[in-house]
Design a protein around this motif. Structure first.
Motif, mmCIF file in Angstrom:
data_model
loop_
_atom_site.group_PDB
_atom_site.id
_atom_site.type_symbol
_atom_site.label_atom_id
_atom_site.label_comp_id
_atom_site.label_asym_id
_atom_site.label_seq_id
_atom_site.Cartn_x
_atom_site.Cartn_y
_atom_site.Cartn_z
ATOM 1 N N GLN A 67 15.006 18.214 -0.050
ATOM 2 C CA GLN A 67 15.448 20.388 -0.801
ATOM 3 C C GLN A 67 16.905 19.817 -1.085
ATOM 4 O O GLN A 67 17.149 20.472 -2.048
ATOM 5 C CB GLN A 67 14.880 20.624 0.215
ATOM 6 N N PHE A 68 17.781 19.224 -0.387
ATOM 7 C CA PHE A 68 18.688 19.088 -0.699
ATOM 8 C C PHE A 68 19.139 17.464 -1.287
ATOM 9 O O PHE A 68 20.263 17.759 -1.360
ATOM 10 C CB PHE A 68 19.931 19.009 0.879
ATOM 11 N N ASN A 69 18.312 17.210 -2.122
ATOM 12 C CA ASN A 69 18.000 16.116 -2.451
ATOM 13 C C ASN A 69 18.813 14.836 -2.185
ATOM 14 O O ASN A 69 19.640 13.844 -2.587
ATOM 15 C CB ASN A 69 18.915 16.426 -4.031
ATOM 16 N N LYS A 70 19.155 14.317 -0.460
ATOM 17 C CA LYS A 70 19.031 13.975 0.126
ATOM 18 C C LYS A 70 18.266 12.758 0.845
ATOM 19 O O LYS A 70 18.020 12.791 1.971
ATOM 20 C CB LYS A 70 20.002 14.381 1.311
ATOM 21 N N LYS A 71 17.838 11.918 -0.149
ATOM 22 C CA LYS A 71 16.702 10.861 -0.284
ATOM 23 C C LYS A 71 16.819 10.221 1.028
ATOM 24 O O LYS A 71 16.179 9.906 1.997
ATOM 25 C CB LYS A 71 15.578 10.989 -1.032
ATOM 26 N N ASP A 72 18.142 9.898 1.426
ATOM 27 C CA ASP A 72 18.330 8.442 1.953
ATOM 28 C C ASP A 72 18.653 8.915 2.994
ATOM 29 O O ASP A 72 18.075 8.632 3.928
ATOM 30 C CB ASP A 72 20.014 7.580 1.254
ATOM 31 N N GLU A 73 19.509 9.861 3.643
ATOM 32 C CA GLU A 73 18.943 11.326 4.498
ATOM 33 C C GLU A 73 17.793 11.068 4.966
ATOM 34 O O GLU A 73 17.329 11.020 6.202
ATOM 35 C CB GLU A 73 19.868 11.826 4.517
ATOM 36 N N ALA A 74 16.876 11.327 4.054
ATOM 37 C CA ALA A 74 15.909 11.911 4.674
ATOM 38 C C ALA A 74 15.374 11.021 5.332
ATOM 39 O O ALA A 74 14.404 11.055 6.373
ATOM 40 C CB ALA A 74 14.846 12.745 3.824
ATOM 41 N N GLU A 75 14.793 9.761 4.565
ATOM 42 C CA GLU A 75 14.534 8.228 5.064
ATOM 43 C C GLU A 75 14.598 8.447 5.564
ATOM 44 O O GLU A 75 13.970 7.890 6.764
ATOM 45 C CB GLU A 75 14.687 7.299 3.895
ATOM 46 N N GLN A 99 3.395 9.446 7.110
ATOM 47 C CA GLN A 99 2.797 10.548 5.180
ATOM 48 C C GLN A 99 4.466 11.224 4.776
ATOM 49 O O GLN A 99 4.833 10.502 3.150
ATOM 50 C CB GLN A 99 1.718 11.687 5.006
ATOM 51 N N ALA A 100 5.210 11.601 5.498
ATOM 52 C CA ALA A 100 6.020 11.795 4.303
ATOM 53 C C ALA A 100 6.992 10.933 3.806
ATOM 54 O O ALA A 100 7.713 11.024 3.187
ATOM 55 C CB ALA A 100 7.034 13.207 5.755
ATOM 56 N N LEU A 101 6.963 9.591 5.134
ATOM 57 C CA LEU A 101 8.070 8.592 4.837
ATOM 58 C C LEU A 101 7.501 8.323 3.287
ATOM 59 O O LEU A 101 8.446 8.025 2.605
ATOM 60 C CB LEU A 101 8.108 7.749 5.456
ATOM 61 N N ASN A 102 6.359 7.843 2.844
ATOM 62 C CA ASN A 102 5.951 7.616 1.635
ATOM 63 C C ASN A 102 6.071 8.238 0.775
ATOM 64 O O ASN A 102 6.460 7.550 -0.654
ATOM 65 C CB ASN A 102 4.366 6.837 2.642
ATOM 66 N N HIS A 103 5.834 9.709 1.030
ATOM 67 C CA HIS A 103 6.419 10.442 0.237
ATOM 68 C C HIS A 103 7.626 10.291 -0.542
ATOM 69 O O HIS A 103 7.942 10.300 -1.866
ATOM 70 C CB HIS A 103 5.659 11.836 -0.127
#
Length: 112
Positions: A67-75, A99-103
């Protein structure tokens, strides 16, 4: 006439009594997530640092990072959570994290 305390007020009181209780910290993060996401993130960070085995944290922390547009950290959060969930034998949580990781990685497309 006294009004009963709100859920947030009750959680904050529990947190004041025991700031190390993982369930209370998680509940506070959940309570703040919709309206005060930055505050929610503070509680997720506390969980990740102080309670790394609390499996429920990883999915929601990752989603908030997205949501914070921090996809690398989310991964990274999803990958760590996947390991923790598998080690804990929590296959349902592991499946949700995968599933969340793949998304997050854009790998959840379907063929036409």
């Amino acid at each position: 006439m006294n009004t009963p305390p709100t859920r947030l007020q009750q959680l904050l009181a529990f947190y004041e009594d025991d700031p190390t209780d993982a369930f209370t910290i998680y509940a506070l993060a959940t309570e703040y997530r919709a309206n005060e996401p930055e505050r929610a993130w503070e509680f997720y960070q506390k969980l990740l640092a102080e309670h790394p085995d609390y499996v429920g944290t990883y999915y929601h922390a990752g989603k908030l990072l997205e949501q914070f547009n921090k996809k690398d950290e989310a991964e990274k959060v999803y990958r760590t959570g996947l390991k923790v969930a598998r080690q804990a034998g929590q296959q349902h949580a592991a499946s949700e994290l995968l599933q969340a990781l793949n998304h997050c990685l854009g790998l959840d497309y379907e063929d036409d």
